[in-house]
Design an enzyme around this catalytic site. Sequence first.
Site, PDB file in Angstrom:
ATOM      1  N   THR A 196      -5.480   7.752  -5.338  1.00  0.00           N
ATOM      2  CA  THR A 196      -5.497   7.727  -3.865  1.00  0.00           C
ATOM      3  C   THR A 196      -4.482   8.718  -3.311  1.00  0.00           C
ATOM      4  O   THR A 196      -4.766   9.442  -2.350  1.00  0.00           O
ATOM      5  CB  THR A 196      -5.202   6.301  -3.343  1.00  0.00           C
ATOM      6  OG1 THR A 196      -6.221   5.426  -3.840  1.00  0.00           O
ATOM      7  CG2 THR A 196      -5.197   6.236  -1.836  1.00  0.00           C
TER       8      THR A 196
ATOM      9  N   GLU B 191       0.822  -1.210   0.000  1.00  0.00           N
ATOM     10  CA  GLU B 191       0.000   0.000   0.000  1.00  0.00           C
ATOM     11  C   GLU B 191       0.855   1.260   0.000  1.00  0.00           C
ATOM     12  O   GLU B 191       0.472   2.295  -0.532  1.00  0.00           O
ATOM     13  CB  GLU B 191      -0.938   0.030   1.215  1.00  0.00           C
ATOM     14  CG  GLU B 191      -2.061  -0.959   1.162  1.00  0.00           C
ATOM     15  CD  GLU B 191      -3.085  -0.642   0.093  1.00  0.00           C
ATOM     16  OE1 GLU B 191      -2.692  -0.196  -1.005  1.00  0.00           O
ATOM     17  OE2 GLU B 191      -4.277  -0.862   0.343  1.00  0.00           O
TER      18      GLU B 191
HETATM   19  N1  HSE Z   1      -8.012   5.021   3.891  1.00  0.00           N
HETATM   20  C1  HSE Z   1      -7.513   5.123   2.551  1.00  0.00           C
HETATM   21  C2  HSE Z   1      -7.850   6.502   2.018  1.00  0.00           C
HETATM   22  C3  HSE Z   1      -8.184   4.075   1.701  1.00  0.00           C
HETATM   23  O1  HSE Z   1      -8.990   6.921   2.192  1.00  0.00           O
HETATM   24  O2  HSE Z   1      -6.979   7.163   1.462  1.00  0.00           O
HETATM   25  C4  HSE Z   1      -7.745   4.079   0.271  1.00  0.00           C
HETATM   26  O3  HSE Z   1      -8.448   3.070  -0.425  1.00  0.00           O
END
Ligand code: HSE
Length: 304
Positions: free
Chosen positions: A185, A134
């Site tokens: 993201t 991630e």
């Molecule tokens: N918690 C993360 C965000 C999840 O909202 O950036 C990304 O899928």
Amino acid sequence: KEITIYSPATSANLGPGYDIFGLALKEPYDLVTVEIIESSCKCCEKVKISVSGEKAEEIPLDPTQNTAGVVALKMMEDFNIQECIHIKIQKGIKPGSGLGSSSASCSGVAVAVNKLFELNLDDLKLIKYASLGEAVAAGAPHADNVAPGIMGNFTLTTSYEPLEVLNIPLDMDVVVALPNIQVSTKEARKILPQEIPLSKMVNNVGKATGMIHSIYNKDFENLGKYMMGDQVVEPCRATLIQGYDEAKVKVKDFAHGITISGSGPAIIAIPKNKECSSEIAKIFKEIWDCPIYETSVGKGAYEI
Ligand code: HSE
């Protein structure tokens, strides 16, 4: 010798639970196969990757750039694994959709390497490894997708240093839309405020704790209401998803709640019942003309 893992899509945040709450979905999912191979040439990498399915051409095959490759390399280094492996990823989850596409590949590969080499790692260790991927995908090793991806159900990443994750069983239907809008993201994290007023913290803790109470009481009406009460992250990101405000208004009679899944553009709603689920799917289809999943909360990654 090879092993294939079903690795589910996941929905992170669920309103006030930014980087904490996550949900495993039955559909869509990736299939991750890891095979022990003979190294064919002296110069080849220990990890070979091939990808098929949803937007496969956009996914890097260099293991140091591929999120699943990063996870596999680190596990092989830590456990001194000398064999070479071939990771075959069949993408059922569209990359960059807000449904934990990269994390599904990371979770799948962590579970596969663990089984294939009999490492006997527990869920928390697998989550730690999977979240390394991630960091490559999102710029931060957030665990709210990989935690449900490994454990299933509803998860709470209650601490990052040290990593702590709680898991709550949840049997609930959801409807998910994947609007054809690009949201990165990394970018969707950058637009968030670094500091928030105390009043908003009080609001969000109230709503998040209300959600947990509602889950334990199977009170999906209140779960949906609280899920929509985020005053920090969802309002910032709502502007990135055209049609979201319209969807919110139109599903009101059919959904207990609706919010952005992860960093978007996916949208997740909790239907009031089965008929409402089809109505919500219809409304989503009219607004976005995009893939829709009428699915439910499911299990974490497992061998098939
Ligand atoms: N918690 C993360 C965000 C999840 O909202 O950036 C990304 O899928």
